[in-house]
Each structure stands twice: as C-alpha cells, then as structure tokens.
Design a protein around this motif. Structure first.
Motif, PDB file in Angstrom:
ATOM      1  N   ARG A  36       0.840  -1.202   0.000  1.00 15.79           N
ATOM      2  CA  ARG A  36       0.000   0.000   0.000  1.00 15.79           C
ATOM      3  C   ARG A  36       0.877   1.255   0.000  1.00 15.79           C
ATOM      4  NH1 ARG A  36      -3.655   1.135   5.011  1.00 15.79           N
ATOM      5  NH2 ARG A  36      -3.238  -1.084   5.241  1.00 15.79           N
ATOM      6  N   VAL A  37       1.940   1.255   0.810  1.00 12.35           N
ATOM      7  CA  VAL A  37       2.843   2.406   0.862  1.00 12.35           C
ATOM      8  C   VAL A  37       3.511   2.613  -0.495  1.00 12.35           C
ATOM      9  CG1 VAL A  37       5.007   3.271   1.856  1.00 12.35           C
ATOM     10  CG2 VAL A  37       3.247   2.294   3.352  1.00 12.35           C
ATOM     11  N   LYS A  38       3.949   1.540  -1.122  1.00 15.54           N
ATOM     12  CA  LYS A  38       4.599   1.650  -2.429  1.00 15.54           C
ATOM     13  C   LYS A  38       3.654   2.276  -3.448  1.00 15.54           C
ATOM     14  CE  LYS A  38       7.662  -2.345  -1.752  1.00 15.54           C
ATOM     15  NZ  LYS A  38       7.988  -3.727  -2.160  1.00 15.54           N
ATOM     16  N   ARG A  39       2.395   1.827  -3.430  1.00 18.66           N
ATOM     17  CA  ARG A  39       1.411   2.366  -4.375  1.00 18.66           C
ATOM     18  C   ARG A  39       1.172   3.849  -4.117  1.00 18.66           C
ATOM     19  NH1 ARG A  39      -3.691   3.268  -3.436  1.00 18.66           N
ATOM     20  NH2 ARG A  39      -3.777   1.814  -1.653  1.00 18.66           N
ATOM     21  N   LEU A  40       1.043   4.233  -2.863  1.00 18.19           N
ATOM     22  CA  LEU A  40       0.767   5.630  -2.512  1.00 18.19           C
ATOM     23  C   LEU A  40       1.947   6.535  -2.843  1.00 18.19           C
ATOM     24  CD1 LEU A  40      -1.037   4.945   0.877  1.00 18.19           C
ATOM     25  CD2 LEU A  40      -2.090   5.976  -1.154  1.00 18.19           C
ATOM     26  N   LEU A  41       3.153   6.061  -2.632  1.00 22.07           N
ATOM     27  CA  LEU A  41       4.335   6.852  -2.986  1.00 22.07           C
ATOM     28  C   LEU A  41       4.345   7.142  -4.482  1.00 22.07           C
ATOM     29  CD1 LEU A  41       7.117   5.051  -0.889  1.00 22.07           C
ATOM     30  CD2 LEU A  41       6.351   7.408  -0.566  1.00 22.07           C
ATOM     31  N   ALA A  42       4.057   6.119  -5.277  1.00 15.23           N
ATOM     32  CA  ALA A  42       4.049   6.297  -6.731  1.00 15.23           C
ATOM     33  C   ALA A  42       2.944   7.250  -7.161  1.00 15.23           C
ATOM     34  CB  ALA A  42       3.890   4.945  -7.417  1.00 15.23           C
ATOM     35  N   GLU A  43       1.738   7.094  -6.593  1.00 16.54           N
ATOM     36  CA  GLU A  43       0.602   7.934  -6.962  1.00 16.54           C
ATOM     37  C   GLU A  43       0.842   9.399  -6.634  1.00 16.54           C
ATOM     38  OE1 GLU A  43      -2.935   4.571  -6.323  1.00 16.54           O
ATOM     39  OE2 GLU A  43      -2.735   6.264  -4.931  1.00 16.54           O
ATOM     40  N   GLN A  44       1.575   9.651  -5.563  1.00 16.78           N
ATOM     41  CA  GLN A  44       1.765  11.031  -5.097  1.00 16.78           C
ATOM     42  C   GLN A  44       3.112  11.623  -5.513  1.00 16.78           C
ATOM     43  OE1 GLN A  44       0.710  11.409  -0.886  1.00 16.78           O
ATOM     44  NE2 GLN A  44      -0.807   9.783  -1.099  1.00 16.78           N
ATOM     45  N   GLU A  45       3.848  10.915  -6.383  1.00 14.88           N
ATOM     46  CA  GLU A  45       5.169  11.383  -6.805  1.00 14.88           C
ATOM     47  C   GLU A  45       6.013  11.746  -5.596  1.00 14.88           C
ATOM     48  OE1 GLU A  45       5.262  13.788 -10.578  1.00 14.88           O
ATOM     49  OE2 GLU A  45       3.146  14.046 -10.071  1.00 14.88           O
ATOM     50  N   ALA A  46       6.043  10.822  -4.654  1.00 13.30           N
ATOM     51  CA  ALA A  46       6.764  11.023  -3.398  1.00 13.30           C
ATOM     52  C   ALA A  46       7.935  10.056  -3.302  1.00 13.30           C
ATOM     53  CB  ALA A  46       5.815  10.809  -2.217  1.00 13.30           C
ATOM     54  N   VAL A  47       8.957  10.465  -2.561  1.00 17.90           N
ATOM     55  CA  VAL A  47      10.112   9.598  -2.332  1.00 17.90           C
ATOM     56  C   VAL A  47      10.311   9.461  -0.820  1.00 17.90           C
ATOM     57  CG1 VAL A  47      11.825  11.480  -2.387  1.00 17.90           C
ATOM     58  CG2 VAL A  47      12.506   9.144  -2.974  1.00 17.90           C
ATOM     59  N   GLY A  56      13.951  -1.373  10.780  1.00 16.03           N
ATOM     60  CA  GLY A  56      14.509  -1.976   9.576  1.00 16.03           C
ATOM     61  C   GLY A  56      13.520  -2.105   8.438  1.00 16.03           C
ATOM     62  N   ASP A  57      12.240  -2.326   8.746  1.00 13.92           N
ATOM     63  CA  ASP A  57      11.226  -2.422   7.690  1.00 13.92           C
ATOM     64  C   ASP A  57      11.126  -1.119   6.902  1.00 13.92           C
ATOM     65  OD1 ASP A  57      10.446  -5.064   8.126  1.00 13.92           O
ATOM     66  OD2 ASP A  57       9.014  -4.500   9.689  1.00 13.92           O
ATOM     67  N   LEU A  58      11.292   0.011   7.595  1.00 10.69           N
ATOM     68  CA  LEU A  58      11.221   1.313   6.928  1.00 10.69           C
ATOM     69  C   LEU A  58      12.476   1.548   6.091  1.00 10.69           C
ATOM     70  CD1 LEU A  58       9.774   3.442   9.868  1.00 10.69           C
ATOM     71  CD2 LEU A  58       8.545   2.558   7.882  1.00 10.69           C
ATOM     72  N   GLN A  59      13.619   1.132   6.601  1.00  8.33           N
ATOM     73  CA  GLN A  59      14.849   1.259   5.824  1.00  8.33           C
ATOM     74  C   GLN A  59      14.767   0.417   4.550  1.00  8.33           C
ATOM     75  OE1 GLN A  59      18.640   1.223   8.043  1.00  8.33           O
ATOM     76  NE2 GLN A  59      17.463   1.104   9.940  1.00  8.33           N
ATOM     77  N   ALA A  60      14.285  -0.806   4.681  1.00  7.68           N
ATOM     78  CA  ALA A  60      14.146  -1.680   3.516  1.00  7.68           C
ATOM     79  C   ALA A  60      13.176  -1.079   2.503  1.00  7.68           C
ATOM     80  CB  ALA A  60      13.673  -3.058   3.951  1.00  7.68           C
ATOM     81  N   LEU A  61      12.079  -0.532   2.988  1.00  7.68           N
ATOM     82  CA  LEU A  61      11.067   0.043   2.105  1.00  7.68           C
ATOM     83  C   LEU A  61      11.618   1.244   1.350  1.00  7.68           C
ATOM     84  CD1 LEU A  61       8.158  -0.264   1.182  1.00  7.68           C
ATOM     85  CD2 LEU A  61       7.444   1.089   3.162  1.00  7.68           C
ATOM     86  N   ALA A  62      12.419   2.058   2.030  1.00 10.16           N
ATOM     87  CA  ALA A  62      13.019   3.213   1.354  1.00 10.16           C
ATOM     88  C   ALA A  62      13.892   2.749   0.186  1.00 10.16           C
ATOM     89  CB  ALA A  62      13.834   4.034   2.344  1.00 10.16           C
ATOM     90  N   GLU A  63      14.697   1.737   0.415  1.00 15.93           N
ATOM     91  CA  GLU A  63      15.571   1.257  -0.659  1.00 15.93           C
ATOM     92  C   GLU A  63      14.777   0.577  -1.768  1.00 15.93           C
ATOM     93  OE1 GLU A  63      18.654  -1.116   1.127  1.00 15.93           O
ATOM     94  OE2 GLU A  63      19.773   0.667   1.747  1.00 15.93           O
ATOM     95  N   GLU A  64      13.746  -0.166  -1.412  1.00 14.42           N
ATOM     96  CA  GLU A  64      12.945  -0.870  -2.414  1.00 14.42           C
ATOM     97  C   GLU A  64      12.177   0.074  -3.327  1.00 14.42           C
ATOM     98  OE1 GLU A  64      10.422  -3.449  -0.189  1.00 14.42           O
ATOM     99  OE2 GLU A  64      12.078  -4.608   0.651  1.00 14.42           O
ATOM    100  N   THR A  65      11.901   1.284  -2.853  1.00 15.26           N
ATOM    101  CA  THR A  65      11.088   2.227  -3.630  1.00 15.26           C
ATOM    102  C   THR A  65      11.921   3.318  -4.297  1.00 15.26           C
ATOM    103  OG1 THR A  65      10.664   3.489  -1.594  1.00 15.26           O
ATOM    104  CG2 THR A  65       9.007   1.850  -2.249  1.00 15.26           C
ATOM    105  N   GLY A  66      13.241   3.136  -4.322  1.00 15.57           N
ATOM    106  CA  GLY A  66      14.091   4.130  -4.970  1.00 15.57           C
ATOM    107  C   GLY A  66      14.426   5.307  -4.100  1.00 15.57           C
TER     108      GLY A  66
END
Length: 360
Positions: A36-47, A56-66
């Motif tokens: 859900r976070v990945k989808r919302l980041l893409a929809e909102q042009e957010a990084v 660690g889950d947040l660190q991993a998510l940051a790297e996975e989403t560019g």
C-alpha cells in the motif's frame, strides 16, 4: 501506537517519551501494508528517505522504492536531487526540517511530527540566542541535531564527521567557538583540536547511557571484537573505541575491518544496515545497564521508534489533506538557516571531504 500505560520520564528538563508499542504484524499483513505504501508513494510522486536509526522495515522500504537510507544531511541532499514533489522523511523532526531548509519548493511529510530529539529539545532557540548574545566574540557552531531556529542563529552547522576539520579550521584562524548542543561531542572535538570552546550543556539520551565500566566488562568477554563508538557518547566510552565516528563511518568500519565481531555504541537501529553490508559479522550492543544507568532509551531512541509502517501509510493515505504532519518553516528563518548549512557543504567540497554523506 500504544503508550497509554507508560509514563514519560523527565530528565534535565526534557520529557523522554516511553517507547511506543506498535501492534505486531504477521508477514502477510506487513507485506500488504508495504504494498500500500509503495502504491501511494508512486501515486503522489513522493520519495521515502529513512535514517539509519528507524525500524529496519522502513529502511528496507526506502531502498525498495528508490529512496534512500542515510544520515540526516544526506537525506536532505538526496531530496534536492530527486524529481519527487514530496519528500517523506522517516526520522526525527530536525531531519524533516533540514530537508525543508534545503528543498523549500518540495512538500516534506513525516509519519509524525511528535518525533523530536533530546538534543533539539535540550537547546531551545530563545535560551540559545541569549547564550550567543552573552558571548558575541565567539563563532557559533551547532550540530545538525538542532531546530531550524537554532541553525538560523549559527555561523556554522556541522555533522559528526565534519565537526573536527571545521573546528580545526576555525581554531587555526584564531577563532573561539561557541558549541551546541551535545556536550560529549563538543568535548571530543575540543580535545582533538585544542580549540577554545564554550559548550552548551545537553546530551543525547541514547548515547549518554553507555557506561565505560560496563563496556570494559563486555570487552573482556569479547577480546577480539573491535569497539565502534559514536562521538555523542561519554568520554570514558570514547576512550575505549577502536573507531570513533558518525553513523556512516561506523557502518563502513563493520564492512571494511577484518574483525569478525564488533561492539557497537550507538542506536541499535544501525544494525539493520550493518547486517545488510556485512551479514557474516557478529554485532554486539554496547551495554546501557548497570549502576547509575536508567535505561530510558536502552540503546534505541524513543522518538525514532515513533516511525512505523502504520503511521507512514496513514500520512500517505491522507495525502494533500494532511497538514498536521507537514514540515513548515517560516521563510525568513529558512533563509538564515540555509546559510550555515551551505557554508559547511562548501567547506566539504573545497576540502574534498564527504561531509554530508558522513553525518550523524
């Protein structure tokens, strides 16, 4: 986040919050939330940018989403290079403010603005300004872990890795230094450079809990382990270190040094990146327990712990409607605050020092 049954601790005029208790997510629920976070980041042009000390889950998510996992200043500099319209900062509030200072045209969101910092809170702008006024012949050098208002009152902003060369540079020019807010880092810099410095009396609640006598006991149990210490720690801990350095420098040491085991005196959130880069190394948390210890932090910042998948998703779901968790800085303050930060960046570039990438 549940803190209903816990009471905050008041220490040196700072209210230290209890560590938040987040509901435990099973693997399916966690993956669903991350999707859900990945989808919302893409929809909102957010990084998404995350500090080494968050979950660690947040660190991993940051790297996975560019996005990026880094220190506070590199997080902000990354935002300036990104085409994203919105920066989502997982960390503590001064990190979000630094991102906004360097990226005024971008929207900066955080999972919660309640995530502050004991160093920031221990150096209120009005009191600090009076401290500066009382010593007008001193050059004002402040650590990155301060508010935008305090940065705006300074001559230089420094990170833990570039503090030594900058203060050495100022000392060589015959300048006297007014330093804030971390007294332990200030004493370390003063001892290493010989500069004349007046120190603000504040400390990080995580690093101040490391005890020299307790570290000695752990070293005896692991005689082959290298000791890695962040310079916000007390002198008796720093004196036992094989490496004293910023978050990035300590991570690099785990990867580069031949030791198979490391005793680490900084926030345990850093272990995620250390394990990622050196999965075969043994990491041992430096002790915070023992006589005289309160274990308010237990080697993990309670404000950093306020960042979680749940409130990250919530702030993105509210999108443009959410102004409660958006960083705003008065433009006159931002313009003054950006100058000492830029002065540091210019110094780092001129001296060939990676000051931003090796921050807190």
């Amino acid at each position: 986040m549940n803190t209903a049954n816990a009471k905050p601790l008041v220490r040196d005029r700072i209210e230290v919050p209890p560590h938040p208790t987040w509901p435990v997510l099973d693997d399916a629920a966690k993956e669903s939330l991350k999707d859900r976070v990945k989808r919302l980041l893409a929809e909102q042009e957010a990084v998404l940018v995350a500090h080494y000390y968050v979950d660690g889950d947040l660190q991993a998510l940051a790297e996975e989403t560019g996005g990026l996992v880094a220190d506070s200043l590199e997080m902000a500099r990354f935002g300036a290079k990104s085409d994203a319209k919105t920066l989502v900062v997982c960390g503590v509030r001064f990190m979000g403010e630094t991102a906004k200072i360097l990226n005024p045209e971008k929207r900066v969101l955080m999972p919660t603005l309640a995530a502050t910092c004991s160093l920031d809170e221990g150096c209120p702008a009005e009191a600090f300004s009076a401290f500066c006024d009382a010593h007008p012949d001193h050059t004002v050098v402040v650590y990155a872990n301060t508010s935008a208002e305090v940065k705006a009152r300074s001559d230089w902003v420094v990170t833990s890795s570039i503090a030594l060369p900058i203060v050495q540079h100022l000392h060589a020019r015959g300048e006297k230094i007014l330093w804030a807010p971390d007294k332990h880092l200030g004493r370390y810099v003063q001892r290493m450079t010989g500069a004349e410095m007046r120190l603000w009396d504040s400390a990080c609640v995580v690093h101040e809990e490391f005890k020299g006598f307790a570290l000695e006991r752990v070293r005896r149990l692991h005689p082959d382990a290298a000791v890695l210490v962040h310079p916000e720690s007390p002198t008796e801990v720093i004196d036992q270190a094989d490496v004293v350095g910023s978050t990035t420098q300590l991570i690099k040491a785990v990867h580069d040094l031949p030791n198979r085991a490391f005793i680490v005196a900084t926030d345990e959130g850093i272990f995620w990146k250390m394990h990622q880069l050196a999965p075969d190394k043994q990491l041992i948390a430096a002790p915070t327990a023992g006589e005289g210890a309160t274990c308010e932090s237990c080697a993990h910042c309670p404000w950093m712990a306020m960042n979680a998948l749940q409130n990250l998703a919530a702030v993105l779901e509210r999108g443009d409607q959410d102004q409660d968790q958006e960083i705003r800085i008065e433009e006159s303050i931002r313009q003054r605050a950006v100058q000492p930060i830029q002065r540091m960046l210019d110094f780092a570039r001129e001296q060939g020092i990676g000051g931003g990438r090796d921050g807190r």
